[in-house]
Every structure is written in C-alpha cells, then in structure tokens.
Design a protein around this motif. Structure first.
Motif, PDB file in Angstrom:
ATOM      1  N   MET A 199       0.825  -1.207   0.000  1.00 14.70           N
ATOM      2  CA  MET A 199       0.000   0.000   0.000  1.00 14.70           C
ATOM      3  C   MET A 199       0.858   1.256   0.000  1.00 14.70           C
ATOM      4  O   MET A 199       0.548   2.241  -0.688  1.00 14.70           O
ATOM      5  CB  MET A 199      -0.931  -0.011   1.214  1.00 14.70           C
ATOM      6  CG  MET A 199      -1.797   1.239   1.337  1.00 14.70           C
ATOM      7  SD  MET A 199      -2.755   1.596  -0.158  1.00 14.70           S
ATOM      8  CE  MET A 199      -3.904   0.214  -0.165  1.00 14.70           C
ATOM      9  N   THR A 200       1.944   1.265   0.775  1.00 20.89           N
ATOM     10  CA  THR A 200       2.829   2.431   0.799  1.00 20.89           C
ATOM     11  C   THR A 200       3.446   2.671  -0.571  1.00 20.89           C
ATOM     12  O   THR A 200       3.518   3.816  -1.045  1.00 20.89           O
ATOM     13  CB  THR A 200       3.942   2.231   1.841  1.00 20.89           C
ATOM     14  OG1 THR A 200       3.356   2.017   3.141  1.00 20.89           O
ATOM     15  CG2 THR A 200       4.845   3.454   1.907  1.00 20.89           C
ATOM     16  N   ARG A 201       3.897   1.618  -1.220  1.00 24.34           N
ATOM     17  CA  ARG A 201       4.465   1.763  -2.556  1.00 24.34           C
ATOM     18  C   ARG A 201       3.446   2.345  -3.523  1.00 24.34           C
ATOM     19  O   ARG A 201       3.749   3.269  -4.293  1.00 24.34           O
ATOM     20  CB  ARG A 201       4.945   0.398  -3.065  1.00 24.34           C
ATOM     21  CG  ARG A 201       5.475   0.414  -4.499  1.00 24.34           C
ATOM     22  CD  ARG A 201       5.830  -0.979  -4.962  1.00 24.34           C
ATOM     23  NE  ARG A 201       6.351  -0.982  -6.333  1.00 24.34           N
ATOM     24  CZ  ARG A 201       5.579  -1.026  -7.417  1.00 24.34           C
ATOM     25  NH1 ARG A 201       4.256  -1.083  -7.296  1.00 24.34           N
ATOM     26  NH2 ARG A 201       6.136  -1.024  -8.627  1.00 24.34           N
ATOM     27  N   SER A 202       2.228   1.808  -3.509  1.00 26.39           N
ATOM     28  CA  SER A 202       1.193   2.292  -4.415  1.00 26.39           C
ATOM     29  C   SER A 202       0.853   3.757  -4.158  1.00 26.39           C
ATOM     30  O   SER A 202       0.740   4.557  -5.096  1.00 26.39           O
ATOM     31  CB  SER A 202      -0.060   1.424  -4.271  1.00 26.39           C
ATOM     32  OG  SER A 202      -1.108   1.899  -5.079  1.00 26.39           O
ATOM     33  N   ALA A 203       0.691   4.117  -2.879  1.00 24.37           N
ATOM     34  CA  ALA A 203       0.350   5.504  -2.537  1.00 24.37           C
ATOM     35  C   ALA A 203       1.487   6.456  -2.890  1.00 24.37           C
ATOM     36  O   ALA A 203       1.258   7.565  -3.393  1.00 24.37           O
ATOM     37  CB  ALA A 203       0.007   5.604  -1.052  1.00 24.37           C
ATOM     38  N   HIS A 230       6.964  15.956   2.149  1.00 19.17           N
ATOM     39  CA  HIS A 230       5.906  16.279   1.197  1.00 19.17           C
ATOM     40  C   HIS A 230       5.186  15.036   0.686  1.00 19.17           C
ATOM     41  O   HIS A 230       3.958  14.937   0.788  1.00 19.17           O
ATOM     42  CB  HIS A 230       6.492  17.080   0.024  1.00 19.17           C
ATOM     43  CG  HIS A 230       7.089  18.389   0.430  1.00 19.17           C
ATOM     44  ND1 HIS A 230       6.324  19.489   0.745  1.00 19.17           N
ATOM     45  CD2 HIS A 230       8.388  18.769   0.586  1.00 19.17           C
ATOM     46  CE1 HIS A 230       7.113  20.500   1.077  1.00 19.17           C
ATOM     47  NE2 HIS A 230       8.378  20.091   0.982  1.00 19.17           N
ATOM     48  N   ALA A 231       5.925  14.089   0.141  1.00 17.98           N
ATOM     49  CA  ALA A 231       5.275  12.934  -0.482  1.00 17.98           C
ATOM     50  C   ALA A 231       4.627  12.017   0.559  1.00 17.98           C
ATOM     51  O   ALA A 231       3.450  11.667   0.446  1.00 17.98           O
ATOM     52  CB  ALA A 231       6.295  12.154  -1.306  1.00 17.98           C
ATOM     53  N   LEU A 232       5.393  11.620   1.577  1.00 15.86           N
ATOM     54  CA  LEU A 232       4.861  10.661   2.551  1.00 15.86           C
ATOM     55  C   LEU A 232       3.676  11.240   3.311  1.00 15.86           C
ATOM     56  O   LEU A 232       2.705  10.531   3.566  1.00 15.86           O
ATOM     57  CB  LEU A 232       5.969  10.249   3.525  1.00 15.86           C
ATOM     58  CG  LEU A 232       5.551   9.227   4.597  1.00 15.86           C
ATOM     59  CD1 LEU A 232       5.038   7.951   3.959  1.00 15.86           C
ATOM     60  CD2 LEU A 232       6.720   8.930   5.530  1.00 15.86           C
ATOM     61  N   ARG A 233       3.739  12.509   3.658  1.00 13.65           N
ATOM     62  CA  ARG A 233       2.632  13.104   4.412  1.00 13.65           C
ATOM     63  C   ARG A 233       1.343  13.077   3.607  1.00 13.65           C
ATOM     64  O   ARG A 233       0.271  12.806   4.139  1.00 13.65           O
ATOM     65  CB  ARG A 233       2.976  14.542   4.796  1.00 13.65           C
ATOM     66  CG  ARG A 233       1.882  15.202   5.618  1.00 13.65           C
ATOM     67  CD  ARG A 233       2.275  16.584   6.078  1.00 13.65           C
ATOM     68  NE  ARG A 233       1.225  17.183   6.882  1.00 13.65           N
ATOM     69  CZ  ARG A 233       1.283  18.409   7.404  1.00 13.65           C
ATOM     70  NH1 ARG A 233       2.371  19.141   7.212  1.00 13.65           N
ATOM     71  NH2 ARG A 233       0.282  18.872   8.128  1.00 13.65           N
ATOM     72  N   ASN A 234       1.430  13.337   2.327  1.00 14.97           N
ATOM     73  CA  ASN A 234       0.229  13.324   1.500  1.00 14.97           C
ATOM     74  C   ASN A 234      -0.209  11.908   1.124  1.00 14.97           C
ATOM     75  O   ASN A 234      -1.328  11.730   0.628  1.00 14.97           O
ATOM     76  CB  ASN A 234       0.474  14.141   0.226  1.00 14.97           C
ATOM     77  CG  ASN A 234       0.493  15.633   0.491  1.00 14.97           C
ATOM     78  OD1 ASN A 234      -0.538  16.278   0.602  1.00 14.97           O
ATOM     79  ND2 ASN A 234       1.691  16.189   0.639  1.00 14.97           N
ATOM     80  N   ALA A 235       0.656  10.938   1.341  1.00 23.11           N
ATOM     81  CA  ALA A 235       0.290   9.545   1.067  1.00 23.11           C
ATOM     82  C   ALA A 235      -0.195   8.822   2.319  1.00 23.11           C
ATOM     83  O   ALA A 235      -0.498   7.623   2.254  1.00 23.11           O
ATOM     84  CB  ALA A 235       1.487   8.801   0.483  1.00 23.11           C
ATOM     85  N   LEU A 236      -0.289   9.513   3.442  1.00 22.35           N
ATOM     86  CA  LEU A 236      -0.592   8.849   4.711  1.00 22.35           C
ATOM     87  C   LEU A 236      -2.038   8.390   4.836  1.00 22.35           C
ATOM     88  O   LEU A 236      -2.324   7.498   5.637  1.00 22.35           O
ATOM     89  CB  LEU A 236      -0.256   9.779   5.882  1.00 22.35           C
ATOM     90  CG  LEU A 236       1.205   9.791   6.339  1.00 22.35           C
ATOM     91  CD1 LEU A 236       1.388  10.746   7.498  1.00 22.35           C
ATOM     92  CD2 LEU A 236       1.651   8.394   6.733  1.00 22.35           C
ATOM     93  N   ILE A 237      -2.970   9.005   4.102  1.00 21.04           N
ATOM     94  CA  ILE A 237      -4.381   8.635   4.251  1.00 21.04           C
ATOM     95  C   ILE A 237      -4.606   7.148   3.939  1.00 21.04           C
ATOM     96  O   ILE A 237      -5.133   6.408   4.783  1.00 21.04           O
ATOM     97  CB  ILE A 237      -5.275   9.533   3.384  1.00 21.04           C
ATOM     98  CG1 ILE A 237      -5.211  10.987   3.868  1.00 21.04           C
ATOM     99  CG2 ILE A 237      -6.727   9.032   3.430  1.00 21.04           C
ATOM    100  CD1 ILE A 237      -5.756  11.208   5.253  1.00 21.04           C
ATOM    101  N   PRO A 238      -4.235   6.654   2.754  1.00 20.92           N
ATOM    102  CA  PRO A 238      -4.425   5.208   2.520  1.00 20.92           C
ATOM    103  C   PRO A 238      -3.555   4.344   3.414  1.00 20.92           C
ATOM    104  O   PRO A 238      -3.956   3.236   3.783  1.00 20.92           O
ATOM    105  CB  PRO A 238      -4.053   5.039   1.040  1.00 20.92           C
ATOM    106  CG  PRO A 238      -3.218   6.222   0.707  1.00 20.92           C
ATOM    107  CD  PRO A 238      -3.715   7.337   1.549  1.00 20.92           C
ATOM    108  N   ILE A 239      -2.369   4.842   3.793  1.00 22.76           N
ATOM    109  CA  ILE A 239      -1.509   4.061   4.676  1.00 22.76           C
ATOM    110  C   ILE A 239      -2.157   3.929   6.050  1.00 22.76           C
ATOM    111  O   ILE A 239      -2.147   2.854   6.663  1.00 22.76           O
ATOM    112  CB  ILE A 239      -0.117   4.707   4.780  1.00 22.76           C
ATOM    113  CG1 ILE A 239       0.581   4.696   3.416  1.00 22.76           C
ATOM    114  CG2 ILE A 239       0.742   4.003   5.820  1.00 22.76           C
ATOM    115  CD1 ILE A 239       1.901   5.437   3.401  1.00 22.76           C
TER     116      ILE A 239
END
Length: 316
Positions: A199-203, A230-239
């Motif tokens: 999931m982290t990779r996909s997000a 920037h990237a990880l913070r915005n990808a945290l919702i699905p994670i």
C-alpha cells in the motif's frame, strides 16, 4: 466533528445488534452443549437434562436470546459457565497479553513495511522494487501459524535463542517480556508488513508523479525532504487506513498464533471457550472485540483530519 463522532457511535448500535444475533445463532445451533462437556460421556440423560435446565438452556431459543441481549444492554455480559466469573472480568484478564502482542506485532509490521514501500516506490522497476514486491507477496501468502512453527523450529529448537512458547508479563522485566513475544509478533506481523509495504508503494507512486513534487525537486529541495515531508505526508491517508485495518486484524486474528505459542490472550480464551461450549464467554468476547474494532477504525478516521487538513469529517 462532534456531530460526526455522534453519528459513528450511533451507527455502532445496529452493528452490535447484527453481530449479537449472528454469534448467538452460530453458538447455539452448533451441535454440543456445556452440560455434556461438564458431566462427560458417562453421565445419564437425566443428569444432563437437569444441568441443561439449571443453566437455562432448555428454554426456547428466542427467549434465551432476548434475555441475554437485555442483560447485555444493561452492561451485563453474563457469567462464565466454567470459570464462574463475570465475562467482562474474564475478558479483561486475558486482554493484556493480546494487546502486548498486537502492539509489538504492529510495530514490527509498520516500521519495515512503510520503509520498504518507500524504497520500492523510489526505485520503481529496479531489482530492489521487484525484490520488495516479491517478499511482500511471500509474506501475504504464508499463513501465520506456519510461519510461527518455522520460527520455533529455527530460533528455539535449532539455535536456542528464544523460548519455544509461553508468556511473561511486563512486571517481570521488559527484556523477559519481549523475548517471549518476538516470535509470535513476527509470525503475526509478517502479513501486515507485506500489506503495508504494497500500500505504501502504491500511494507513494501516485504522489511522486504529482506536479508539486516535481516543483519541489526543481527548486533544489533535498530528496529526503521531498520524500518524507511532502510525499509521505500526502500519502498517509491510505496508509493509515491499512494501518487501522491491520491492527484490528491483529487483535481479532491472534487466536491461532496465541494457540501455537501458548499465550493466554483473548484469542486463546475464545478457542478454549469454543471447545468447552462456554456460551457466555464466546458471545461476550466477540461482542467486545467488535466494539474494539469499530472504535479503532473511528480513531483512525479522526486522525485523517490531523494528517491532512483538507479532510473535513462530517461534511460532504
């Protein structure tokens, strides 16, 4: 926020109603009864019928259900047939080992899972990416009980580094406590780590292709800042969504691992209660696990607003 929270809590009522009906029917319609377990096979039919009447199991099924559900609505989950104690007390006595195992397993799953997902996303299509996804697929495919047996054989029987099974409370020391939890936590958390990595990779792949990431890189920001701020913070919702689901799965799915490693947690309590046909414990424990699972997901939903200010809970 308050309106959203109230709405979610009210939605818990029908969920508990459905779970209560399903669990009650499954437990009571499955062949076997506690009287046979208590008295043994040599008991006479008269003795068995007398004990069934004493336990109140001779009444119509609908009457038994409404009596039990009315008590649950008042906060009374009943009394264990075998342990002669309140179901809530029995559940709480076994909750500590399960929570310790679930938290430790989630830590072992989240840290490497998220990190491997980020590494795979940054090196998309490379050998590293293919290796991470290959191990993730392997982690999802191997059952936790099979991995647990392999870990016992390797680290307890062959290498003699860790205990074969058992549990020691935190009061006996942190290191002693963790030594007995390492193998079951790895066995339980391997699947969750694989899911988090995928999931982290996909997000991250979705975010890394956005224009603002390209702009940040064009401005000369360090790659670490681009990835983690920037990237990880915005990808945290699905994670976070997967994190909540996996943590709930750790609590609800620890029964097999606790049985393999002889950990006196809620999972082993339910397994033993099923074998003994201890109806009140089975029904009460599953209801309490359902409440825990729903409240945990509610907590994760509320974290969305903290992680991403654009998310407004309770608003369309």
């Amino acid at each position: 926020m308050a309106r959203y929270l109230l709405h979610r809590l009210l939605a818990l009522i029908p969920v508990l109603g459905v779970v209560a009906v399903v669990v009650f029917l499954i437990v009571h319609l499955t062949p076997g009864d506690p009287a046979t377990v208590i008295l043994g096979d040599e008991a006479t039919p008269q003795q068995r019928l007398a004990l069934i009447a004493q336990l109140g199991l001779d009444k119509p099924l609908a009457e038994q259900f409404f009596t039990w559900f009315a008590n649950v609505a008042r906060g009374n989950l009943g009394v264990s047939i075998f342990m002669r104690d309140d179901v809530l007390n029995v559940f709480l006595d076994h909750l500590g080992p399960t929570v310790s195992l679930a938290v430790f397993a989630q830590l072992l799953a989240a840290v490497p899972g998220v990190w491997l997902g980020i590494v795979a996303a940054r090196r998309r299509g490379s050998l590293v990416d293919q290796s991470v996804m290959g191990f993730s697929m392997l982690g999802i495919s191997v059952p936790s009980f099979l991995l647990g047996l392999f870990l016992i054989l390797t680290f307890s029987v062959w290498l003699r580094w860790l205990p074969v099974a058992g549990y020691r409370p935190l009061s006996e020391g942190l290191w002693t406590h963790l030594r007995y939890l390492v193998l079951p936590a790895v066995a339980l958390g391997a699947i969750q780590a694989a899911l988090l990595a995928r999931m982290t990779r996909s997000a991250m792949l979705d975010i890394l292709n956005d224009s603002y990431i390209k702009t940040a890189r064009a401005k000369g920001l360090a790659e670490r800042l681009v990835i983690y701020r920037h990237a990880l913070r915005n990808a945290l919702i699905p994670i976070l969504t997967v994190f909540g689901e996996t943590f709930g799965a750790l609590i609800t799915g620890a029964a097999v691992v606790e049985t393999v490693f002889n950990i006196p947690g809620v999972g082993q309590l339910i397994v033993n209660s099923i074998a003994r046909r201890d109806f009140p414990v089975i029904q009460g424990a599953i209801l309490l696990i359902t409440v825990t699972y729903v409240l945990l997901n509610l907590f994760i939903d509320m974290l969305y607003g903290l992680v991403d200010p654009r998310v407004k809970l309770g608003r369309s």
